[in-house]
Write an enzyme that holds these catalytic residues in place. Structure first.
Site, short mmCIF file in Angstrom:
data_model
loop_
_atom_site.label_atom_id
_atom_site.label_comp_id
_atom_site.label_asym_id
_atom_site.label_seq_id
_atom_site.Cartn_x
_atom_site.Cartn_y
_atom_site.Cartn_z
N CYS A 199 0.82 -1.21 0.00
CA CYS A 199 0.00 0.00 0.00
C CYS A 199 0.85 1.26 0.00
O CYS A 199 1.70 1.44 0.89
CB CYS A 199 -0.90 -0.02 1.23
SG CYS A 199 -1.80 1.52 1.50
N TYR A 212 -5.26 6.33 -9.19
CA TYR A 212 -6.46 5.56 -8.85
C TYR A 212 -7.66 6.06 -9.65
O TYR A 212 -8.53 5.27 -10.05
CB TYR A 212 -6.75 5.65 -7.35
CG TYR A 212 -5.82 4.81 -6.53
CD1 TYR A 212 -6.14 3.51 -6.17
CD2 TYR A 212 -4.59 5.32 -6.11
CE1 TYR A 212 -5.29 2.73 -5.42
CE2 TYR A 212 -3.71 4.55 -5.36
CZ TYR A 212 -4.07 3.26 -5.02
OH TYR A 212 -3.20 2.49 -4.28
#
Length: 348
Positions: A61, A192
């Site tokens: 992450c 994203y």
């Protein structure tokens, strides 16, 4: 990074891996985090105490990787022990499948959601990393990743190592905040918005913003070694965690494919400069990164097949950025060796 909610809407999803793309829609990140702070004066009820808390991360992450890098640069490994979740998760939670018996040896839990539910029964938002858990109660304290690293710099100073750098110096905070806001909007979150776009229009708008910002950053970094001032700051940490994932994940998986990072000379050299700096590259696990994105995002990659490439050896080539001057750690020193148990696979 969200584990149990629909990242475009925040709504619960029954999909095994979670759902990330809303057809026809634009990706909007759920930014409702647990805003509790751990501070030197304990004003939120959680004072800084060495050994009391556990930083839970996944090396996959980018938001968690910020905390991993800052913790190492500041030498907080002993004061703030770390738990590493596995690189994949299901729609419910990150899990501790890297640990014996699939259970964190300190918290005694199999799923990070257990720490969230211990404090907030029925917690409905994302079970995200990074998270800091109070070991004494087993309850999550915060998952608010943006102020988390700032607090490590400003609130945990009594436990910084000798020679720790100033990552958020007072004189530069306004400029750092401005750079961070633009980088978050267009780059950190922008990749994203490309990858999880549910329409051609949303995708192309995000794609244009992303590469316009990368072009602007290239112009800036062509004349100076670091983003703000002449030393590494919080701003460099935040940009690095996206750049280091760019060719391995975002270029193909998220369709950020105008160019690879390796085809953008200034940013590629800048990223390699940071990668070779102790505290950056020695925290990066490309295997975890690829496993997470390609295995978890099944609505983008239904087969779950993880690409064998790219060739990572380029990360170890000379970057030549020393000629721009700058002092990576200012008047400080590099961190020491990576503690036992926290090493990552080396690039061959």
């Amino acid at each position: 990074m969200v584990g149990m909610t629909d990242t475009a809407t925040g709504a619960n999803t029954s999909d095994e891996q979670g759902r990330y793309v809303i057809p026809g829609g634009e990706f909007t990140r759920d930014q409702r985090y647990i805003a509790t702070r751990i501070t030197a004066d304990g004003r939120d009820g959680y004072p800084v105490e060495p050994g009391r808390y556990r930083l839970v991360v996944s090396r996959a992450c980018p938001w968690a990787s910020r905390a991993v890098i800052v913790r190492r640069l500041l030498g907080l490994e002993q004061a703030l022990p770390m738990a590493v979740a596995g690189p994949t998760h299901d729609a419910r939670s990150w899990t501790f499948d890297l640990d014996p018996d699939g259970r964190d040896p300190v918290l005694g839990i199999e799923r990070l959601q257990d720490a969230y539910f211990a404090r907030f029964p029925g917690y409905e938002r994302g079970i995200t990393v990074p998270a800091i858990v109070d070991v004494t109660t087993g309850k999550v304290v915060t998952n608010d990743y943006a102020p988390m690293t700032i607090d490590l710099s400003l609130e945990w100073t009594a436990h910084h190592r000798p020679g720790a750098p100033e990552l958020y110096p007072a004189a530069l905070r306004g400029e750092i905040d401005e750079v961070n806001a633009l980088v978050f909007r267009d780059v950190n979150n922008g990749v994203y918005q490309c990858g999880f776009a549910g329409s051609q229009r949303a995708y192309e708008a995000a794609y244009r913003r992303l590469f316009a910002r990368l072009d602007a950053l290239s112009q800036l970094l062509d004349r100076q070694r670091y983003l703000v001032g002449d030393t590494i700051t919080e701003a460099d940490v935040r940009l690095f965690t996206t750049l280091v994932r760019f060719d391995a994940v975002y270029h193909g998986h998220f369709k950020c494919n105008r160019q690879k990072l390796a085809e953008m000379p200034v940013l590629w050299a800048y990223a390699r400069d940071l990668f070779s700096t102790p505290g950056f590259g020695d925290t990066v696990d490309f295997g975890h990164i690829k496993s997470h994105y390609y295995e978890v995002h099944r609505d983008i990659n239904p087969t779950g097949v993880v690409p064998a490439g790219p060739d990572l050896s380029g990360w170890l080539t000379p970057h030549g950025r020393e000629q721009l001057g700058g002092r990576p750690f200012g008047g400080g020193t590099p961190p020491g060796p990576v503690p036992p148990g926290e090493t990552v696979p080396a690039i061959a």
